[in-house]
Design an enzyme around this catalytic site. Structure first.
Site, mmCIF file in Angstrom:
data_model
loop_
_atom_site.group_PDB
_atom_site.id
_atom_site.type_symbol
_atom_site.label_atom_id
_atom_site.label_comp_id
_atom_site.label_asym_id
_atom_site.label_seq_id
_atom_site.Cartn_x
_atom_site.Cartn_y
_atom_site.Cartn_z
ATOM 1 N N SER A 116 -11.249 -0.600 -1.405
ATOM 2 C CA SER A 116 -10.181 -0.604 -0.739
ATOM 3 C C SER A 116 -10.384 -0.757 0.870
ATOM 4 O O SER A 116 -9.546 -1.365 1.592
ATOM 5 C CB SER A 116 -9.531 0.754 -0.627
ATOM 6 O OG SER A 116 -8.655 0.890 -1.912
ATOM 7 N N ASP B 94 0.723 -1.203 -0.161
ATOM 8 C CA ASP B 94 -0.023 -0.002 -0.051
ATOM 9 C C ASP B 94 0.922 1.264 0.041
ATOM 10 O O ASP B 94 1.787 1.147 -0.517
ATOM 11 C CB ASP B 94 -0.838 -0.100 1.152
ATOM 12 C CG ASP B 94 -2.290 0.655 0.944
ATOM 13 O OD1 ASP B 94 -2.210 1.964 0.629
ATOM 14 O OD2 ASP B 94 -3.277 -0.038 1.007
ATOM 15 N N HIS C 121 -4.023 6.183 3.171
ATOM 16 C CA HIS C 121 -4.596 5.232 2.517
ATOM 17 C C HIS C 121 -4.013 3.725 3.144
ATOM 18 O O HIS C 121 -4.621 2.921 3.677
ATOM 19 C CB HIS C 121 -4.404 4.891 1.175
ATOM 20 C CG HIS C 121 -5.327 3.817 0.498
ATOM 21 N ND1 HIS C 121 -4.905 2.676 0.435
ATOM 22 C CD2 HIS C 121 -6.434 4.007 -0.291
ATOM 23 C CE1 HIS C 121 -5.707 2.103 -0.283
ATOM 24 N NE2 HIS C 121 -6.785 2.615 -0.673
#
Length: 805
Positions: free
Chosen positions: A584, A188, A260
């Site tokens: 996600s 990620d 994220h």
């Protein structure tokens, strides 16, 4: 090389000019050493075209550099010759590269980017299209593909799913304390290590078998790792080779500048945080699904995306490091390519053959056939809602009240004039164009001091946020955004705002049109608990059928992915936590559940864990009604949720599992037409294809059954393994797809011991061909278990089959 007098006298001038440009480039930013001289060529692309042409005449290699780009050379499974073979991998790569660089080892080393040698063999290098083609014809090469860019598929949710406990997330009747020995890897954007979600307070020492490292870099050193965050690496050579500027990159290290990666890692395995909230919304204790599991981060995603060369390097290291589960909340921009020309499919295949479960997101396109991460060895996750919403109330001057999705925590103290944005068109913009509140499309005089009603037709959350900025810059005081897709995604607007669907939007526009002095007031966003129905499949969640191999149902499972609160990076915005939506966010929910299964059943294979999650899923909402899909409320199908909504309270005792071994995936590849040479390189063994034994991809021992073109009758075989009571009996219960007769033989499965494997067949016969796909279920009913598999069939006549072909 011969130079004419008219050109040769320019040589010193161009050499001096080019040297100056190169020196300036080095002063601006030192490039990664592994990239070689070709890396910086993109950054000198402002050289005049005529100069470039003359340079190309003078220096052939300069032109080669300028036309080269990064390719991944995939060579299949690594051999089992151990350390010596691994040490020779780099030399082998250089020799192969030298063969397309006229024998020059110096040029070969300069073009080299990565060597992959732990989980699989291959390398990444900067090549011209011609060189890539030549390497593709060398012995031992399975495929050569460009360094493509991937996109990120971007608390209360665990309570909603029935997990209890602040630190251990116990499932009634089972102890999940062994999660401290499960290592979860996240590919990620990195991690914000200071977040309380990654505290190691009270955690035991790092497992002895861990072989990973904590890589130092900008604003990050080895001391930031602890007994919770046990590994951190970063990869940017693939990114650096493709992007025009490195200036936008924050933190050349595992530190997360995006947010994220911190969000996904904390959702799956974050520690308990007593009072997590977003600007006062969703306040309360928050934790990940497996809060005592270990975390290892592999930062491959930067400001513009995640490149294949970096992704494969992360997969390769994760295999060596010793992770048990890998979580990837990212996927391709466009439709997926052939499995072994697709970096995520390649990396995940070799991870699974090394016993690592790979969990991935399905994508956020929302349309039929848009699901990504389609390989059967991956667990692919769709997104759903929970029973918690974030809404702002909209009060109209006629007394009508509506609610819209929002994270804007500021409201209005009094009502204001409201107009359609089409009434505030500016300059050359038409009223229709201005209705979408595009940049510079609004007249400041007309918009000043008013609430504007804007339209939105895309899927990007960022563009919704931008519309509120456009309205604010034009002097508007508030915004009501009509979302044509009606996605229910809450957005942190910069002015009082709310998102409504088409139906409510039409009512508001009608009020404006029919009222002389229309007014409205938007209240601050609030947390609404107990919203119904729940769960619902999110409108943005990508859907089946599988565009690569229709015989494999994708997505596999659904989990919460709408308005999820988790840890964040203060570098992205000055907050410790944030609310995001996307598959996600759904992916790490399943990662957390898979971690708990691994903790309780450490010997289970990746496919056994996957099967347990799929066959125990629910197709009903919390009110025991069929799950529906936003925005139109239609009844959901396996193309929306796969096997259903994940049910962690049942997953540890599935009764039966559909297990798969690496040789089963080899048979699957045979059914797709892979030849012996390719299979040998991919698997690293002497696999041969017995096409009589495995005639179609539908025969893969998958926890779902899909037959895309059923003509007449078709027989599917499956094998289940008993992981429940040693002595147990299961009866087949069938809910057939429309127009199809389903017969199961035998009807009863009688097990005498734990681990016993029994096979059965499912005969599908067309009785009434119908348009499109039909959906049903096969359920094996035991004393205390229900083992359910979706049946997906498209029944066709002979004439229809001819058209489908």
């Amino acid at each position: 090389m011969f130079l004419s007098d008219s050109v040769s006298h320019l040589l010193p001038l161009f050499l001096s000019f080019f040297a100056q440009r190169s020196t300036q480039g080095r002063k601006r930013k030192q490039q990664p050493a592994s990239m070689g001289p070709c890396t910086s060529q993109r950054r000198h692309s402002r050289i005049a075209p005529v100069s470039l042409f003359l340079l190309c005449l003078l220096f052939t290699e300069t032109c080669t550099c300028l036309s080269a780009k990064v390719y991944v050379v995939y060579m299949g499974s690594k051999s089992s010759r151990g350390v010596a073979e691994e040490e020779g991998a780099l030399l082998q790569d250089h020799q192969m590269l030298a063969s397309v660089h006229r024998g020059s080892l110096e040029d070969a080393r300069a073009s080299h980017v990565y060597t992959y040698k732990h989980g699989f063999r291959g390398f990444a290098a900067k090549l011209t299209e011609q060189q890539a083609s030549e390497i593709g014809n060398l012995p031992g090469v399975v495929s050569v593909f460009p360094n493509m860019k991937r996109r990120l598929h971007t608390t209360h949710s665990w309570d909603f799913m029935g997990l209890v406990g602040e630190e251990t997330m116990e499932i009634p009747g089972y102890s999940t304390r062994n999660q401290v020995n499960v290592i979860v890897g996240f590919i990620d954007t990195g991690v914000w290590p200071e977040s309380p979600s990654f505290s190691d307070t009270g955690m035991p020492p790092v497992p002895e078998e861990w072989k990973g490292e904590c890589q130092s870099g900008e604003a990050f050193n080895a001391s930031f790792c602890n007994r919770k965050l046990i590994g951190a690496r970063y990869y940017m050579s693939g990114y650096a080779a493709e992007e025009d500027s490195m200036n936008k990159v924050s933190f050349h290290s595992p530190r997360d500048s995006n947010g994220h990666g911190s969000h996904t890692a904390s959702t799956a395995a974050g520690r308990y945080v007593p009072n997590m909230n977003y600007k006062g919304l969703a306040a309360g204790g928050a934790r990940g699904g497996a809060p005592m599991a270990r975390i290892a981060v592999y930062k491959t995603c930067w400001d513009s995306g995640c490149y294949d060369a970096d992704l494969l390097a992360a997969f390769d290291d994760a295999v060596r490091d010793g992770v048990h589960i890998l979580s990837l909340s990212l996927g391709p921009d466009t439709s997926q390519g052939e499995y072994f020309s697709d970096a995520i499919s390649v990396g995940s295949f070799h991870a699974v053959t090394h016993g690592i479960l790979v969990v991935s997101s399905a994508g956020n396109e929302g349309s039929p056939g848009s699901a990504t991460n389609l390989a059967p060895w991956m667990l692919t996750v769709a997104a759903s809602s929970t029973d918690r919403d974030f809404t702002s109330d909209i009060l109209l001057g006629n007394g009508a009240n509506f609610s819209g999705s929002s994270l804007a925590v500021f409201g209005m103290n009094y009502s204001m004039s409201i107009i359609s944005a089409s009434q505030a068109n500016a300059g050359y913009f038409t009223p229709y164009q201005s209705s979408y509140c595009l940049e510079s499309s609004l007249n400041r005089t007309k918009a000043h001091g008013k609430i504007l009603v804007c339209r939105h037709s895309g899927s990007s959350m960022e563009s919704k946020l931008e519309k509120s900025k456009v309205v604010k810059e034009a002097g508007g005081m508030g915004m009501i955004l009509i979302d044509d897709a009606d996605q229910d995604i809450a957005v942190p607007f910069v002015i009082p705002s709310a998102i409504v669907g088409r139906q409510i939007g039409s009512i508001i526009l009608s009020y404006i049109k029919q009222t002389r002095n229309p007014r409205s007031r938007i209240l601050p966003a609030k947390t609404v608990m107990g919203s119904e129905p729940a769960p619902r499949i999110a409108a943005f969640s990508s859907k089946g059928p599988n565009s690569m191999t229709p015989e494999i149902l994708k997505p596999d499972i659904a989990a919460p992915g709408l308005n999820i609160l988790a840890a964040w990076s203060p570098a992205a915005s000055k907050m410790q936590s944030n609310i995001l939506s996307g598959t996600s966010m759904a992916c790490p929910h399943v990662t957390g559940i898979a971690t708990l299964v691994k903790a309780v059943h450490p010997s289970w294979s990746p496919s056994a864990i996957k099967s347990a999650i799929m066959t125990t899923a629910s197709i009903l909402d919390k009110k025991r009604r069929p799950i529906i899909v936003d925005p139109d409320g239609r009844r959901a199908s396996p193309f929306d949720y796969g096997s259903g909504f994940v049910n962690p309270t049942r997953v540890l005792n599935p009764g039966l599992v559909y297990d798969l071994q690496p040789q089963d995936y080899r048979s699957f590849l045979c059914s797709l037409g892979y030849n012996q040479r390719s299979l040998h390189h991919i698997t690293g063994d002497n696999t041969t294809c017995d096409r009589k034994k495995f005639t179609t991809s539908s025969e893969l021992n998958y926890p779902s059954i899909t037959v895309p073109n059923l003509r007449g009758a078709f027989l599917v075989h499956r094998t289940v393994t008993n992981v429940g009571s040693p002595r147990s009996v299961y009866e087949a219960m069938v809910s057939p797809p429309r127009g199809v007769n389903v017969t199961v033989e035998p009807r009863l499965l009688v097990f005498e011991r734990y681990g016993q494997r029994l096979s059965f067949s499912v005969k599908l016969r067309v009785v009434a061909p119908s348009k499109g796909y039909g959906f049903g279920f096969l359920t094996w009913r035991g004393r205390n278990q229900r083992v359910r598999s979706p049946i997906v069939v498209q029944a066709v006549t002979e004439s229809q089959f001819g058209l489908l072909r």
